[in-house]
Design an enzyme around this catalytic site. Structure first.
Site, PDB file in Angstrom:
ATOM      1  N   ASP A  15       0.827  -1.211   0.000  1.00 31.30           N
ATOM      2  CA  ASP A  15       0.000   0.000   0.000  1.00 31.30           C
ATOM      3  C   ASP A  15       0.861   1.260   0.000  1.00 31.30           C
ATOM      4  OD1 ASP A  15      -2.065  -1.880   0.343  1.00 31.30           O
ATOM      5  OD2 ASP A  15      -1.970  -1.682   2.512  1.00 31.30           O
ATOM      6  N   GLU A 188     -11.105   0.633  -3.695  1.00 36.63           N
ATOM      7  CA  GLU A 188     -10.683   1.107  -2.374  1.00 36.63           C
ATOM      8  C   GLU A 188      -9.512   2.050  -2.568  1.00 36.63           C
ATOM      9  OE1 GLU A 188      -9.939  -2.698  -0.638  1.00 36.63           O
ATOM     10  OE2 GLU A 188      -7.983  -2.928  -1.586  1.00 36.63           O
TER      11      GLU A 188
END
Length: 549
Positions: A15, A188
């Site tokens: 991420d 997301e």
């Protein structure tokens, strides 16, 4: 220009949120159930990255009892030019049962990237993966996934944007802007950028597995409407062929594995512009074991060069959307792959700051440096999600040697000290000094946890005459050979056979069929256990991890 190889940050570095301030580049990554939380890496050339600091210290977040893969997710770095402050948004996933995904999102700021950071200010519990955007007019906005729990509605939910007051974190009205720009679904990690009069919304999509990707849309107004990229496909992925997966909240999508790509699961990216006007995207990726769909190293950080088309859309520099193993970066640079080795002899009364601990923080109550040795006081078993005495570093290669020297005197069969490989409390491999079953001598013996089941390899134990031994674990593509010696002049002797530890991977732990059990990554560690009186201490002379790429 120089050609470098991905991943730029190997091992658990998922991420990635990339940021440039002046000549300095920073990347923040998720840390899940590990502390200190939120790794921040630094580079001056985009090729060589070193861990600079952690954003959350041990007192600011409680991760005890955290189930895999909950914890600290998707930190987002930003810089407000008007105030000169760094901002960090992150979420703490506290529960994933029943697909409720209870999360609390926070923001905090600092005048320097190394801190001190302000106390985290609560932002929202609407969902996860928050980010901040600082507009040119001085307004600030938060974007996040609104997690959908209603039956019959598209999962996982809408991407929502709201104006937010800084530094208080007070949120204005949330605006639902999209459920995605492609048919991959599972959007997301929204991030907002402004370029040539448009707001661009970057999303992760396709789930955390083999269908993962990065998709993009744009709008003249920050709350939309957003038009999707005209290709209808992700702008970065490891698996370019079409997928219709709307309504699937997340899945491994093993059918999307691309046998022609060195990098898998490429997605969840963030953008950065170089001083000379080049654009790059940092994104997560994985490297499976050869011939398997198991990823021991978890999700790593890769880099791709991007370009803007004449129509104002973003694409890879070569015009495709397939993540590449190599990338061209400015200047004449050489990657130092040995920078991810660890060699610590515990000199000067401190230990390497790359050491991390699962579920709880490091403190002098249980880990100290004394006279050139790391002393680890034993506490809960390694099955514990509360207080295991583990000092771990990220595994960063599929070929490496882990080595240490440990001295330990057990007074009870519940006291141990040693070295091993660790994924989470249910999945690990531990070579430890332990009291023999006859309670009269100390032996070296292997203990494993495999999907929560305890496996004690008591048939291959070896006596340790002076309660001190050097241990070496040679890891090669999921296979481990254990060796030991009692003095540095001795030849290495093998303990047991060849251990198949491929299950210590994202897909090999406690997942449901079709799902990924975790998305953290393998760690190497030294540690101790004392389920007797919490008084025994393991004494470690050194700790080394040498990669053999």
């Amino acid at each position: 220009m120089s050609v470098i190889k991905n991943p730029i940050i190997p091992g658990m570095a998922p991420d990635p949120s990339i940021l440039r301030v002046g000549e300095d580049y920073y990347i923040a990554t998720s840390t899940f159930h590990w502390k200190p939380a939120i790794q921040i890496f630094h580079s001056r050339d985009l090729a060589n990255w070193k861990l600079l600091t952690y954003a959350l210290d041990d007192e600011e977040v409680d991760l005890q009892g955290t189930n895999t893969p909950a914890g600290i997710w998707a930190p987002h770095l930003s810089y407000d030019k008007q105030t000169g402050k760094y901002w960090l948004a992150f979420c703490h996933i506290q529960n994933m049962a029943g697909r409720e995904f209870n999360a609390e999102s926070y923001i905090m700021s600092a005048d320097q990237i190394t801190g001190p950071w302000t106390k985290p200010a609560y932002l929202t519990s609407i969902g996860f993966d928050p980010s901040l955007f600082h507009d040119e007019d001085g307004k600030h906005y938060a974007a996040v996934l609104e997690w959908e729990t209603r039956e019959g509605y598209q999962a996982p939910g809408h991407i929502v944007i709201a104006e937010v007051d800084l530094p208080s974190g007070r949120v204005h009205e949330w605006h639902r802007v999209t459920t995605g720009f492609t048919t991959r679904g599972c959007v997301e990690a929204p991030q907002i950028y402004r370029h040539d009069g448009y707001y661009y919304l970057l999303l992760a999509s396709g789930g955390t597995g083999y269908a993962h990707g990065v998709e993009i849309g744009r709008s003249k107004e920050i709350f939309g409407p957003y038009e999707p990229d005209p290709t209808g496909e992700p702008i970065i992925t490891s698996s370019p062929h079409h997928l219709f997966s709307l309504g699937d909240p997340d899945a491994g999508h093993f059918e999307m594995y691309n046998p022609h790509s060195k990098l898998q699961k490429s997605g969840h990216g963030s953008l950065v512009e170089t001083p000379d006007g080049r654009w790059y995207m940092a994104h997560l990726t994985s490297r499976p074991l050869p011939g398997q769909k198991l990823n021991p190293l978890g999700r790593e950080t890769a880099l791709q060069e991007m370009r803007w088309t004449q129509e104002g859309w973003l694409e890879l520099a070569d015009g495709s959307n397939l993540a590449k193993e190599t990338v061209t970066v400015p200047g004449t640079v050489k990657q130092d792959r040995q920078a991810f080795d660890v060699e610590d002899h515990f000199a000067a009364d401190h230990y390497d700051h790359r050491f991390m601990t699962p579920y709880h923080g490091q403190s002098s109550d249980w880990v100290t440096v004394q006279d050139g040795h790391l002393l680890i006081s034993g506490r809960n078993s390694l099955f514990s999600q509360v207080a295991p005495s583990i000092m771990g570093t990220r595994a960063t290669s599929l070929h490496y040697d882990l080595q240490t020297k440990v001295t330990f005197h057990p007074d009870h069969y519940s006291e141990t000290a040693g070295v091993g490989l660790y994924y989470d409390a249910n999945n690990w491999f531990y070579v430890r000094l332990v009291q023999a079953d006859n309670e009269r001598e100390t032996v070296l013996r292997v203990l494993q946890a495999k999907q929560g089941q305890r496996v004690d390899d008591y048939l291959d134990e070896v006596p340790v005459p002076d309660e001190s031994v050097e241990v070496r674990l040679r890891y090669d593509e999921g296979q481990v050979v254990v060796a030991y010696r009692f003095t540095s002049q001795d030849e290495w002797q093998q303990l047991g056979g060849r251990y198949d530890l491929a299950y210590l991977s994202d897909e090999g732990v406690n997942g449901e069929p079709g799902e990924i059990g975790g998305f953290t990554g393998l760690f190497n560690f030294i540690g101790a256990v004392d389920a007797y009186q919490h008084q025994s201490v393991g004494k470690f002379a050194y700790y080394s991890v040498h990669n053999r790429d």
